[in-house]
Design an enzyme around this catalytic site. Structure first.
Site, PDB file in Angstrom:
ATOM      1  N   SER A 113       0.832  -1.207   0.000  1.00  0.00           N
ATOM      2  CA  SER A 113       0.000   0.000   0.000  1.00  0.00           C
ATOM      3  C   SER A 113       0.867   1.258   0.000  1.00  0.00           C
ATOM      4  CB  SER A 113      -0.916   0.014   1.225  1.00  0.00           C
ATOM      5  OG  SER A 113      -0.159   0.273   2.402  1.00  0.00           O
ATOM      6  N   SER A 115       0.961   3.529   2.372  1.00  0.00           N
ATOM      7  CA  SER A 115       1.033   4.095   3.717  1.00  0.00           C
ATOM      8  C   SER A 115       2.431   4.521   4.148  1.00  0.00           C
ATOM      9  CB  SER A 115       0.467   3.100   4.742  1.00  0.00           C
ATOM     10  OG  SER A 115       1.334   1.984   4.875  1.00  0.00           O
ATOM     11  N   LYS A 170       5.274  -0.042   9.527  1.00  0.00           N
ATOM     12  CA  LYS A 170       5.142   1.360   9.922  1.00  0.00           C
ATOM     13  C   LYS A 170       6.446   1.816  10.587  1.00  0.00           C
ATOM     14  CE  LYS A 170       0.669   1.219   8.928  1.00  0.00           C
ATOM     15  NZ  LYS A 170       0.110   1.880   7.732  1.00  0.00           N
ATOM     16  N   SER A 294      -2.623   6.618   5.936  1.00  0.00           N
ATOM     17  CA  SER A 294      -2.120   5.496   6.714  1.00  0.00           C
ATOM     18  C   SER A 294      -3.048   5.168   7.871  1.00  0.00           C
ATOM     19  CB  SER A 294      -0.711   5.819   7.251  1.00  0.00           C
ATOM     20  OG  SER A 294      -0.281   4.823   8.159  1.00  0.00           O
TER      21      SER A 294
END
Length: 340
Positions: A113, A115, A170, A294
């Site tokens: 993705s 994010s 992350k 995100s």
């Protein structure tokens, strides 16, 4: 029966995989790999220490009785080994190597993705150091040997707290005891550092993150959805800037502020568009570098130590692609680059 061994094994393996997937266990692939490695290891040992020696003895007796050497065709008829069993047994050294490598050293991961843009792009294939924060068992993720601590600014892969069968990636913003403050309007972070995993009460040290001027980056467009024909709906160019906190790196902002404070979870205080979280000991507050695109700790809470898979270190391959689209080339400039 030997001819049916491999097809039966494939059917059983597929059934076990579907059951594990239905149960949404956090380490389905590891469990399947362990089971297959154990099965191949048992067959390998059985053939190596039982079947093959017995077969050699039978061939020696047959040659002694006949008084001449047997041909390869005649030998193949004595104590024959099923092709399926022999194939599975032959995989044991490879499977054992892959199991050790993937469970304790390195694991590949693909970025699915937007994010973490611009640090990590859709189509990036990265290396995750499994041993960076401790040697863990591959099923229950209990730490067997401690090797290091998670640091603020690290990019980590972890099991999503809300969906433990899915891996997320992350950046660590706060560790246990930190007080994380996020200004939703100015989109800025401030950290009051904890002490020994607990919130600081006096003589506290804090860090107000600094930001460079945001400029549009036309190479990155916000993806707002899909058309009926499956093509992507692009929004405006993302704003790119440098964030200087515990580490210095690039981040993205959506051109217009997005008010999502009403969706934030597990916060300790929220007023005047500033939300404050106190990170529990043994847990972590994480955010994506693409701040307005995100889903992270702001929305679903903290990441427990046990959920951490490892530290993202290098990009070893980067395909030029968009989410859920076929690649159109290779981003050669991103090959073998270190993740900052």
């Amino acid at each position: 029966m030997s001819k049916l061994f491999l097809p039966i094994l494939l059917v059983v393996g597929f059934a076990v995989w579907k059951v594990l997937d239905y149960l949404q266990l956090p380490n389905t692939f590891s469990i399947l790999l362990i089971l297959l490695t154990a099965l191949s290891g048992i067959l390998w040992c059985y053939h190596r220490f039982s079947v093959i020696p017995r077969r050699k003895r039978q061939i020696a007796r047959a040659e002694q009785r006949s008084g001449q050497l047997l041909t390869d065709e005649e030998k193949a008829k004595i104590e024959p080994i099923g092709e399926g069993e022999e194939f599975i047994a032959s995989l044991f050294p490879v499977l054992a190597f892959v199991l050790i490598l993937r469970s304790f050293l390195f694991e590949p991961f693909q970025i699915p993705s937007q994010s973490m843009e611009p640090t990590l792009r859709v189509g990036d294939f990265i290396v995750v150091e499994k041993y960076a924060y401790g040697i863990k068992d591959p099923v229950f993720q209990n730490t067997l040997i401690e090797t290091g601590d998670v640091k603020r600014g690290d990019v980590i892969v972890f099991k999503a707290p809300t969906q433990p069968n899915i891996d997320y990636i992350k950046r660590v913003i706060g560790i246990g005891g930190d007080r994380v403050m996020y200004n939703e309007i100015e989109r800025k972070l401030t950290i009051v550092y904890g002490q020994n995993g607990k919130p600081c009460e006096e003589n506290c040290q804090s860090k107000e993150f600094e930001y460079s001027e945001a400029v549009p980056n036309d190479a990155f467009k916000a993806i707002l959805g899909k058309n009926p024909d499956g093509s992507l709906i692009y929004g405006p160019s993302m704003l790119e800037l440098t964030e200087t906190g515990d580490v210095t790196h690039k981040i993205h902002w959506f051109p217009e502020p997005i008010s999502e404070g009403f969706r934030y979870q597990q916060y300790d205080k929220q007023e005047y568009y500033i939300t404050e979280w106190v990170v529990p000991q043994g847990q972590y507050f994480v955010m994506g570098d693409n701040r307005n695109m995100s889903e992270d700790s702001r929305f679903w809470g903290f990441v427990p130590e046990k959920n951490i898979v490892g530290k993202a270190t290098y990009i070893w391959l980067s395909l030029d692609k968009e989410p859920n689209q076929w690649p159109t080339g290779i981003r050669t400039e991103r090959l073998f680059t270190k993740i900052q």
